[in-house]
Design a protein around this motif. Structure first.
Motif, PDB file in Angstrom:
ATOM      1  N   SER A  81       0.841  -1.207   0.000  1.00 40.99           N
ATOM      2  CA  SER A  81       0.000   0.000   0.000  1.00 40.99           C
ATOM      3  C   SER A  81       0.870   1.249   0.000  1.00 40.99           C
ATOM      4  N   ASN A  82       1.919   1.213   0.797  1.00 43.82           N
ATOM      5  CA  ASN A  82       2.835   2.347   0.889  1.00 43.82           C
ATOM      6  C   ASN A  82       3.491   2.643  -0.460  1.00 43.82           C
ATOM      7  N   VAL A  83       4.015   1.607  -1.106  1.00 43.06           N
ATOM      8  CA  VAL A  83       4.733   1.772  -2.376  1.00 43.06           C
ATOM      9  C   VAL A  83       3.789   2.273  -3.463  1.00 43.06           C
ATOM     10  N   LEU A  84       2.592   1.685  -3.542  1.00 44.35           N
ATOM     11  CA  LEU A  84       1.641   2.065  -4.578  1.00 44.35           C
ATOM     12  C   LEU A  84       1.149   3.493  -4.377  1.00 44.35           C
ATOM     13  N   ALA A  85       0.831   3.844  -3.126  1.00 48.14           N
ATOM     14  CA  ALA A  85       0.365   5.205  -2.835  1.00 48.14           C
ATOM     15  C   ALA A  85       1.452   6.231  -3.143  1.00 48.14           C
ATOM     16  N   ALA A  86       2.697   5.919  -2.786  1.00 48.43           N
ATOM     17  CA  ALA A  86       3.809   6.834  -3.046  1.00 48.43           C
ATOM     18  C   ALA A  86       4.005   7.052  -4.544  1.00 48.43           C
ATOM     19  N   ARG A  87       3.845   5.973  -5.304  1.00 51.69           N
ATOM     20  CA  ARG A  87       4.018   6.056  -6.765  1.00 51.69           C
ATOM     21  C   ARG A  87       2.981   6.994  -7.387  1.00 51.69           C
ATOM     22  N   PHE A  88       1.708   6.818  -7.009  1.00 44.69           N
ATOM     23  CA  PHE A  88       0.637   7.656  -7.563  1.00 44.69           C
ATOM     24  C   PHE A  88       0.735   9.095  -7.062  1.00 44.69           C
ATOM     25  N   GLY A 236     -14.068   0.550  -0.323  1.00 44.85           N
ATOM     26  CA  GLY A 236     -14.310  -0.574  -1.226  1.00 44.85           C
ATOM     27  C   GLY A 236     -12.993  -1.005  -1.819  1.00 44.85           C
ATOM     28  N   MET A 237     -12.952  -2.185  -2.407  1.00 48.56           N
ATOM     29  CA  MET A 237     -11.703  -2.701  -2.968  1.00 48.56           C
ATOM     30  C   MET A 237     -11.819  -2.846  -4.475  1.00 48.56           C
ATOM     31  N   LYS A 238     -10.901  -2.228  -5.188  1.00 42.74           N
ATOM     32  CA  LYS A 238     -10.812  -2.355  -6.642  1.00 42.74           C
ATOM     33  C   LYS A 238      -9.721  -3.379  -6.960  1.00 42.74           C
ATOM     34  N   ALA A 239     -10.080  -4.358  -7.781  1.00 42.10           N
ATOM     35  CA  ALA A 239      -9.220  -5.511  -8.017  1.00 42.10           C
ATOM     36  C   ALA A 239      -7.826  -5.128  -8.517  1.00 42.10           C
ATOM     37  N   ARG A 240      -7.754  -4.124  -9.390  1.00 40.59           N
ATOM     38  CA  ARG A 240      -6.449  -3.810  -9.987  1.00 40.59           C
ATOM     39  C   ARG A 240      -5.483  -3.221  -8.961  1.00 40.59           C
ATOM     40  N   TYR A 241      -6.012  -2.516  -7.961  1.00 37.30           N
ATOM     41  CA  TYR A 241      -5.145  -1.979  -6.917  1.00 37.30           C
ATOM     42  C   TYR A 241      -4.766  -3.059  -5.910  1.00 37.30           C
ATOM     43  N   VAL A 242      -5.716  -3.940  -5.616  1.00 35.90           N
ATOM     44  CA  VAL A 242      -5.410  -5.055  -4.720  1.00 35.90           C
ATOM     45  C   VAL A 242      -4.286  -5.903  -5.313  1.00 35.90           C
ATOM     46  N   LYS A 243      -4.366  -6.144  -6.627  1.00 33.82           N
ATOM     47  CA  LYS A 243      -3.343  -6.945  -7.302  1.00 33.82           C
ATOM     48  C   LYS A 243      -1.969  -6.292  -7.188  1.00 33.82           C
ATOM     49  N   GLN A 244      -1.901  -4.977  -7.417  1.00 33.91           N
ATOM     50  CA  GLN A 244      -0.616  -4.274  -7.349  1.00 33.91           C
ATOM     51  C   GLN A 244      -0.084  -4.217  -5.913  1.00 33.91           C
ATOM     52  N   ILE A 245      -0.975  -4.031  -4.957  1.00 30.61           N
ATOM     53  CA  ILE A 245      -0.560  -4.034  -3.553  1.00 30.61           C
ATOM     54  C   ILE A 245       0.022  -5.396  -3.186  1.00 30.61           C
ATOM     55  N   PHE A 246      -0.647  -6.454  -3.623  1.00 31.16           N
ATOM     56  CA  PHE A 246      -0.190  -7.808  -3.312  1.00 31.16           C
ATOM     57  C   PHE A 246       1.147  -8.131  -3.984  1.00 31.16           C
ATOM     58  N   GLN A 247       1.354  -7.632  -5.204  1.00 32.40           N
ATOM     59  CA  GLN A 247       2.604  -7.916  -5.918  1.00 32.40           C
ATOM     60  C   GLN A 247       3.819  -7.417  -5.147  1.00 32.40           C
ATOM     61  N   VAL A 248       3.663  -6.285  -4.496  1.00 33.80           N
ATOM     62  CA  VAL A 248       4.766  -5.727  -3.710  1.00 33.80           C
ATOM     63  C   VAL A 248       4.783  -6.296  -2.297  1.00 33.80           C
ATOM     64  N   GLY A 249       3.596  -6.402  -1.680  1.00 33.85           N
ATOM     65  CA  GLY A 249       3.518  -6.716  -0.262  1.00 33.85           C
ATOM     66  C   GLY A 249       3.568  -8.181   0.103  1.00 33.85           C
ATOM     67  N   VAL A 250       3.044  -9.061  -0.768  1.00 37.48           N
ATOM     68  CA  VAL A 250       2.968 -10.479  -0.418  1.00 37.48           C
ATOM     69  C   VAL A 250       4.340 -11.113  -0.189  1.00 37.48           C
ATOM     70  N   PRO A 251       5.348 -10.864  -1.078  1.00 34.31           N
ATOM     71  CA  PRO A 251       6.675 -11.441  -0.776  1.00 34.31           C
ATOM     72  C   PRO A 251       7.221 -11.005   0.585  1.00 34.31           C
ATOM     73  N   ALA A 252       7.046  -9.719   0.921  1.00 35.25           N
ATOM     74  CA  ALA A 252       7.504  -9.239   2.227  1.00 35.25           C
ATOM     75  C   ALA A 252       6.724  -9.899   3.356  1.00 35.25           C
ATOM     76  N   GLY A 253       5.412 -10.063   3.157  1.00 38.63           N
ATOM     77  CA  GLY A 253       4.586 -10.703   4.173  1.00 38.63           C
ATOM     78  C   GLY A 253       4.940 -12.162   4.373  1.00 38.63           C
ATOM     79  N   ILE A 254       5.177 -12.868   3.265  1.00 43.42           N
ATOM     80  CA  ILE A 254       5.554 -14.289   3.346  1.00 43.42           C
ATOM     81  C   ILE A 254       6.876 -14.448   4.087  1.00 43.42           C
ATOM     82  N   GLN A 255       7.855 -13.605   3.725  1.00 42.34           N
ATOM     83  CA  GLN A 255       9.162 -13.685   4.383  1.00 42.34           C
ATOM     84  C   GLN A 255       9.026 -13.461   5.884  1.00 42.34           C
ATOM     85  N   SER A 256       8.300 -12.420   6.259  1.00 45.70           N
ATOM     86  CA  SER A 256       8.145 -12.098   7.673  1.00 45.70           C
ATOM     87  C   SER A 256       7.421 -13.208   8.425  1.00 45.70           C
ATOM     88  N   THR A 257       6.381 -13.772   7.800  1.00 47.82           N
ATOM     89  CA  THR A 257       5.609 -14.833   8.443  1.00 47.82           C
ATOM     90  C   THR A 257       6.448 -16.076   8.660  1.00 47.82           C
TER      91      THR A 257
END
Length: 453
Positions: A81-88, A236-257
């Protein structure tokens, strides 16, 4: 207000001029914010340890690694969320920025509710799987269930703060944490000392303080005038933003978990030594947490500085950034880590009055805090790699190097030498092996990147 004016007011020019002073300026607010968040749990275990007893201290501490496994995946996604918001925001795309904000806050609310339900329902079973001793199991379950009731507040604050930091605002999240942290201290003292609520009291205080920080950050977003203004009617959640948030955040989340899962396995091994060892590990691990956020703020700076300079093809400056960060990380780690061990007995007495617990915790700190500069170095290389767009690589290396080594150590090496100090040698061993792998990987990535120049 123009984009340039916003940048001059809030941001640091990472691509020109001196590096070290800007790294320090960038790192300090992150460091202070991380320390304040840790104070929630620190005050819990200090108050409960001094005014309720070592069993209550062990009960609160034994939940830490397990709670982290539950929540850190979603906290990792907040990085997306941070990376995507900063980009826009930087690109002046107000519509996309607003939709990202509302998607992120909705995602935080839903994940917080889900994690709250899962945590409350599965608390006792998960603690039993960790071999939590019977004499602290009920207290640990009670603390964990109350803690997870506040999970929606926790998630909303972290995602809201990520959005504010994306636009360069690190001061207000820090102020919100000061208010909620002070509230947590006062409520802990009242509920534990005055009303004798023990473990339940510190958990209730934590939930209330998290609620306050959540309200403050949402109120800040609501009254903002910029593109990151929050309107509850637009959630509300828009799919295209959720996808971009996950692309950046999921690897970091998996590593931390996964890394926190290895800490759960370690906690299970510590539990087998009884409540004194559990209490000593709890206090020592909390001190290590303060060291972690101090050093991790430099890693975050390394990632951001590297990313911006990679974008403008200043590859030689990227090398200087990594070297400056290495020097800063080693200096901070040795000062704070060495100091923690030298004054280990005094620090441990803040958490407990028990001489046995103090001795146990001090022994553990020899292997964790003194050698912590290795962990700082280990984290810097993934930070630099992520800055160059290689987000999956540091995840794989961290999982294989850190988690793999600890699993092998816990199940094959440790049983041959069952001693508490031998268990914690796994920390520096895993850090060294991971550094070797990451340096090799970084060398090849850097060579390819410089070949583009």
């Amino acid at each position: 207000m123009s984009t340039q004016q916003k940048k001059s007011k809030y941001e640091i020019d990472m691509c020109n001029g001196s590096i070290l002073d800007k790294l320090i300026s960038f790192s300090i607010p992150l460091m202070l914010s991380g320390i304040l968040q840790l104070l929630f749990n620190a005050v819990d275990i200090i108050v409960v340890g001094r005014f309720t007893g070592s069993e209550a201290l062990a009960a609160v501490g034994s939940t830490t690694a397990l709670i982290n496994v539950f929540v850190n995946f979603f906290i990792g996604i907040s990085l997306g969320s941070n990376v995507l918001a900063a980009r826009f925001y930087a690109a002046g795309k107000d519509k996309e920025m607003s939709e990202t904000v509302h998607t992120a806050i909705t995602l935080a609310l839903i994940s917080g509710i889900v994690m709250g339900i899962v945590g409350v329902v599965s608390a006792k079973g998960a603690l039993q799987l960790m071999d939590t001793p019977d004499n602290v199991l009920d207290l640990s379950t009670l603390y964990m269930r109350i803690y997870f009731v506040g999970m929606p507040f926790f998630m909303l604050y972290n995602y809201g703060a990520a959005i504010l930091r994306a636009v360069g605002d690190t001061k207000r999240p820090l102020m919100f944490l000061i208010v909620s942290g002070a509230t947590n201290v006062v409520l802990n003292l009242i509920l534990v000392i005055r009303f004798h609520l023990g473990v339940a009291g510190v958990a209730i205080a934590t939930v209330i303080s998290q609620g306050i920080s959540c309200v403050l950050v949402l109120r800040c977003l609501y009254y903002s005038e910029g593109s990151y203004q929050l309107r509850f009617s637009k959630l509300g959640m828009k799919a295209r933003y959720v996808k971009q948030i996950f692309q950046v955040g999921v690897p970091a989340g998996i590593q931390s978990t996964i890394i926190n899962f290895s800490n759960v396995l370690l906690q299970s091994s510590v539990n087998s030594f009884g409540s004194v060892a559990m209490a000593g590990y709890t206090a020592a691990n909390n001190i290590l947490g303060f060291l972690y956020v101090s050093v991790n703020s430099i890693t975050q700076a390394c990632m951001s500085f590297t990313s911006q300079n990679y974008g403008v093809r200043k590859f030689k400056r990227m090398d200087r950034i990594l070297l400056e960060c290495l020097g800063l990380t080693v200096t901070v780690s040795l000062i704070f880590g060495g100091g923690s061990y030298l004054f280990g007995s005094e620090l441990m007495h803040i958490y407990t009055k028990s001489a046995d617990v103090v001795a146990c915790g001090t022994d553990i700190m020899l292997y964790t805090t003194v050698t912590y500069f290795l962990c700082g170095i280990m984290d810097l290389f993934p930070g630099a790699l992520r800055g160059m767009g290689h987000s999956a690589v540091p995840m794989i290396l961290s999982v294989v190097g850190t988690v793999g080594t600890r699993i092998v150590w816990i199940y094959w090496v440790f049983p041959q030498h069952r001693a508490l100090d031998f268990l914690f040698i796994s920390y520096p061993v895993s850090w060294i092996l991971t550094i070797v792998m990451q340096v090799i990987c970084f060398y090849f990535v850097r060579k390819r990147v410089h070949g583009k120049d």
